[in-house]
Design a protein around this motif. Structure first.
Motif, short mmCIF file in Angstrom:
data_model
loop_
_atom_site.label_atom_id
_atom_site.label_comp_id
_atom_site.label_asym_id
_atom_site.label_seq_id
_atom_site.Cartn_x
_atom_site.Cartn_y
_atom_site.Cartn_z
N ARG A 35 0.84 -1.20 0.00
CA ARG A 35 0.00 0.00 0.00
C ARG A 35 0.88 1.25 0.00
O ARG A 35 0.53 2.28 -0.56
CB ARG A 35 -0.89 -0.05 1.25
N LEU A 56 2.95 6.42 -1.88
CA LEU A 56 1.67 5.79 -1.58
C LEU A 56 1.11 5.25 -2.88
O LEU A 56 0.98 6.00 -3.86
CB LEU A 56 0.70 6.83 -1.02
N ALA A 57 0.78 3.97 -2.90
CA ALA A 57 0.33 3.35 -4.15
C ALA A 57 -0.86 4.10 -4.72
O ALA A 57 -1.82 4.40 -4.01
CB ALA A 57 -0.05 1.89 -3.89
N SER A 147 -2.14 -2.24 6.48
CA SER A 147 -1.23 -1.67 5.48
C SER A 147 -1.30 -0.14 5.38
O SER A 147 -0.51 0.46 4.66
CB SER A 147 -1.50 -2.30 4.12
N GLU A 148 -2.19 0.49 6.12
CA GLU A 148 -2.17 1.96 6.13
C GLU A 148 -1.27 2.48 7.25
O GLU A 148 -1.26 3.69 7.52
CB GLU A 148 -3.59 2.52 6.33
N ASN A 266 -9.20 5.60 -0.60
CA ASN A 266 -9.80 4.50 0.16
C ASN A 266 -10.82 4.93 1.19
O ASN A 266 -11.45 4.09 1.82
CB ASN A 266 -8.70 3.70 0.87
N TYR A 331 3.56 -5.14 -4.44
CA TYR A 331 2.19 -5.47 -4.83
C TYR A 331 1.74 -6.72 -4.11
O TYR A 331 2.32 -7.79 -4.28
CB TYR A 331 2.12 -5.68 -6.35
N ASP A 335 -6.00 -5.08 -4.51
CA ASP A 335 -6.71 -3.92 -5.04
C ASP A 335 -6.48 -3.82 -6.55
O ASP A 335 -5.37 -3.57 -6.99
CB ASP A 335 -6.14 -2.68 -4.32
N LEU A 338 -4.58 -0.92 -8.34
CA LEU A 338 -3.13 -0.73 -8.21
C LEU A 338 -2.39 -1.64 -9.17
O LEU A 338 -2.93 -2.64 -9.64
CB LEU A 338 -2.69 -1.04 -6.77
#
Ligand code: BGC
Length: 763
Positions: A35, A56-57, A147-148, A266, A331, A335, A338
């Motif tokens: 992420r 940030l992805a 993941s944030e 998100n 990755y 998502d 992405l």
């Protein structure tokens, strides 16, 4: 080429601080969680050479295109994944002097990327100019389990004084820049900040309006006793929290930072604050040891399914784990908005955008090591961009729903702006279709094609059918003015690879339509209606397939890379003095274009994709001809050569190409690791072992292996997931082992023999 990374099976280690290599190490020691991710920048101030990068992805900025001669059809912007809020920063003053590794004496420096547990650590002793000596240790974690969020722990000890004054300022800085900004623009607008009991900064990207909010909780202690701190809103987008303390000998000062980064991708705007605060509260409820344990168990689950073990070659073992680790950090696959940029979260070059690399190189890795949904998400990414690909083709004069996918993209729009690539490197369309086929072949699942894939295939086929033209002289369809994968030739006619993949796309699309026509509950009628597909199109496509022109040389028995390739002076890479390599750094562009040297696999790329259509002698003749002319100045090249060399039984070459792809960044082969890692080619490293050495293929729905093992290895082993079965494959010098880890049997072909592996058994 450099050789300063210590060889170790599970760790990447740098011993001793070499400022000249700092940017290379910042790339190599990058850490992320799919992420978000970051170069291994120091927490404390550093006035030496450094590229700050925290990404940030999917959060990007459309940087206005910069070109010499504007051509109609060029995109207006290049999408860049941008450097974002710096949350690691610490401003450290000891006895009144700023800690800065560029200005003090550094001893016992070690940087370590612990791939087993997903940790970046660093330790060193520094003697400041005022004579104070300190010992620093830091550990950084990008949580896979939430993941944030991310966290770090940083400790300071004074070594040579009874008492020292220490000031530590921990900050969030939102006003950060990209080194590669085309017009020195700042990409962010400051929105708000807060310092009520915790720090937060909210920024918004210019033009794209992505809102990013960082929430940070600091915990300062001396010997585990909490310290009082002071919050400040500094100028601009900077907030900080400071402590001042007198340290006596043996005291351990620690600061722990826990951060949450939420984005409007998100969360809806009104909920960003709540989401950020909840994240950071959750992560603060865990001790740092608990965080490390959770991180270790997330990585353990990943390694249990995706590791490759190599016995008796530490350099090769370290390298393959490094490649797999970096890929997964980039990755993780949940998502479908992405994708995988060639440099992931490790640098600015290539802007973090999507290339054909994903379909040609990364899809096989994710297909075999992760549940099928992950590769499906990569395919869906392109399905979601289909309308944009149709618009892109229309902008260039194509019609009737023809699609040209971009060479480089973030949101489906083309970002590349060199005409010979943007308009001519159209083979990328073929790789996107090939990935759909690869997915269907590997999973046996037609539902993707029915639900989404067929629309993409038809649109791509419509493009090819309009891109070719009938040559009355040749009485064949030809394709003029293209650039093949070998970008050291531009604007050529009849690039064999492009013609081959175009004809294959048409054929596969017709076969898919035929298969769906014959299936019982088919959605074909509604798809045909939706895209207004006409039978005449199928007739034309078949005509093109039957009358496509392919350049060949009958005397040499090879496919010609393009018309006229043999007119070039035929010299070999072995004739080039080392001082002239890499040619892209030593030669003028026109000299490169006129030479016969090949940047990356081109004809060989086609033979790799479509190997079943050619006999071994044909593959060998082409390999023997093109391999000595290839300079491998694209990181994507050696893996294809490794796979073909393995297939042809050229084990020495296969091993040589493996090492070249596997240690490309660790040993900085191409002198460009400082720009970031070659993330997409890392999937090629995995392919070199699994598809190369182990010869894994899917043939008529069955997994098959044709193996060899490099002489210096005792064994190598890997895991694959195939149609619900988890299989562990170990290849030894004179033996092998197959472990079926699931409750479903599987039949495999192993070195020509059909073997049934019962559920939960080892053979
Ligand atoms: C290669 C392309 C590749 C791109 C991004 C270029 O150097 O020639 O094939 O897509 O890098 O990795």
């Amino acid at each position: 080429m450099k050789n300063y990374i210590v060889h170790n099976e599970w760790n990447i280690i740098e011993e001793g601080f070499e400022p000249a290599y700092n940017e290379v190490s910042e790339s190599i020691f990058s850490i992320g969680n799919g992420r978000m991710g970051q170069r291994a920048n120091f927490e404390e101030d550093y006035s030496g050479k450094s590229l700050s990068g925290s990404y940030l992805a999917g959060v990007y900025y459309p940087d206005k295109t910069r070109v010499g001669w504007w051509k109609n059809g060029y995109p207006e912007y290049f999408a860049k994944v941008i450097n974002s809020i710096n949350w690691i920063g610490l401003h450290i003053t000891v006895n009144g002097e700023l800690l800065d590794l560029a200005t003090c004496e550094v001893r016992n420096f070690q940087r370590r990327l612990d791939m087993k547990h997903g940790l970046l650590t660093r330790s060193f002793e520094a003697k400041l100019q005022n004579g104070t000596e300190v010992r620093i240790e830091s550990t950084r974690v990008f949580h896979l389990f939430l993941s944030e969020t991310a966290s770090l722990r940083y400790t300071i000890q004074v070594l040579n004084q009874e008492k020292a004054s220490l000031q530590v300022v921990s900050y969030l800085e939102g006003d950060v820049v990209n080194r590669d900004s085309n017009y020195d623009e700042h990409f962010w607008n400051f929105i708000s900040s807060s310092t009520d009991s915790q720090l937060s900064v909210t920024m918004k990207t210019k033009k794209t309006d992505f809102i990013v909010r960082a929430d940070l909780i600091n915990r300062f202690t001396v010997n585990d006793t909490a310290l009082e701190s002071k919050f400040s809103k500094e100028q601009g987008a900077r907030v900080s929290e400071a402590v001042e303390v007198s340290l006596v000998h043996q005291d351990v000062f620690a600061v722990e930072k826990r951060v949450s980064m939420v984005t409007s991708q998100n969360h809806i705007e009104g909920e960003l604050e709540q989401a950020g605060k909840a994240n950071v509260a959750h992560i603060t409820s865990l001790s740092f040891d608990e965080i490390k344990d959770k991180q270790a168990s997330s990585w353990e689950s990943f390694w249990n399914e995706s590791d490759i073990e190599i016995a008796a070659d530490v350099a090769a073992q370290q390298a393959i784990r490094f490649n797999i680790f970096q890929l997964y950090q980039t990755y993780t696959g949940e998502d479908s908005r992405l994708n995988i940029g060639p440099k992931g979260f490790t640098g600015e070059k290539y802007g973090g955008v999507t290339y054909w690399d994903t379909e040609a190189y990364c899809v096989p890795f994710y297909l075999a090591t992760q549940p099928a949904d992950v590769a499906r998400n990569l395919l869906l990414y392109r399905y979601q961009h289909l309308d944009k690909a149709i618009e892109n083709a229309a902008k260039l004069g194509f019609s009737n729903g023809a699609a040209l996918y971009p060479m480089v993209t973030m949101n489906g729009e083309e970002c590349h702006n060199e005409w010979e690539i943007t308009f001519e490197e159209i083979h990328r369309n073929g790789a996107i279709a090939f990935a759909i086929y690869n997915y269907q072949r590997y999973t046996g699942d037609w539902s993707y094609i029915e639900d989404y894939g067929l629309e993409v295939l038809v649109a791509i086929s419509r493009f090819w059918a309009q891109r070719v033209n009938w040559s009355t002289e040749k009485e064949k369809y030809v394709m003029l003015g293209v650039t093949g994968p070998n970008e050291y030739e531009n604007n050529v006619n009849n690039n064999w690879y492009t013609n081959t993949i175009a004809a294959w796309c048409l054929k596969y699309t017709l076969e898919s339509i035929h298969t769906l026509k014959n299936s019982v509950h088919t959605k074909l009628t509604s798809i045909v209606e939706k895209i207004a597909f006409k039978e005449e199109e199928a007739v034309l496509w078949q005509h093109i397939i039957d009358h496509f022109y392919y350049p060949v040389d009958d005397d040499l028995g090879i496919f010609l890379q393009q018309d006229g390739y043999l007119d070039k002076e035929q010299v070999l890479v072995s004739d080039l003095p080392d001082t002239e390599r890499p040619i892209n750094q030593k030669w003028s562009w026109d000299r490169i274009l006129r030479s016969c040297f090949i940047k990356q696999a081109d004809v060989l790329q086609g033979l790799y994709f479509f190997e079943d259509e050619y006999d071994l002698d044909t593959i060998r003749r082409n390999y023997d001809f093109y391999e000595p002319r290839t300079v491998h100045e694209s990181s994507l090249s050696p893996c294809v050569h490794a796979i073909l060399a393995s297939k042809l039984g050229n084990e020495a070459k296969a091993y040589e190409f493996y090492l070249r792809t596997a240690r490309l960044d660790l040993d900085d082969y191409n002198n460009d690791t400082e720009d970031g890692l070659h993330i997409t080619s890392m999937a090629g490293t995995w392919m070199s072992i699994v598809e190369g050495f182990a010869g894994m293929r899917v043939k008529d729905g069955t997994l098959s292996f044709q193996t060899f093992i490099p002489k210096t290895w005792d064994s190598y082993a890997f895991h694959v997931q195939f149609r619900g079965v988890k299989l562990f494959v170990k290849v030894k010098q004179d033996d092998f082992e197959l472990v079926n880890k699931s409750d479903q049997e599987i039949n495999v072909i192993f070195n020509g023999e059909s073997i049934l592996v019962e559920p939960l058994t080892t053979i």
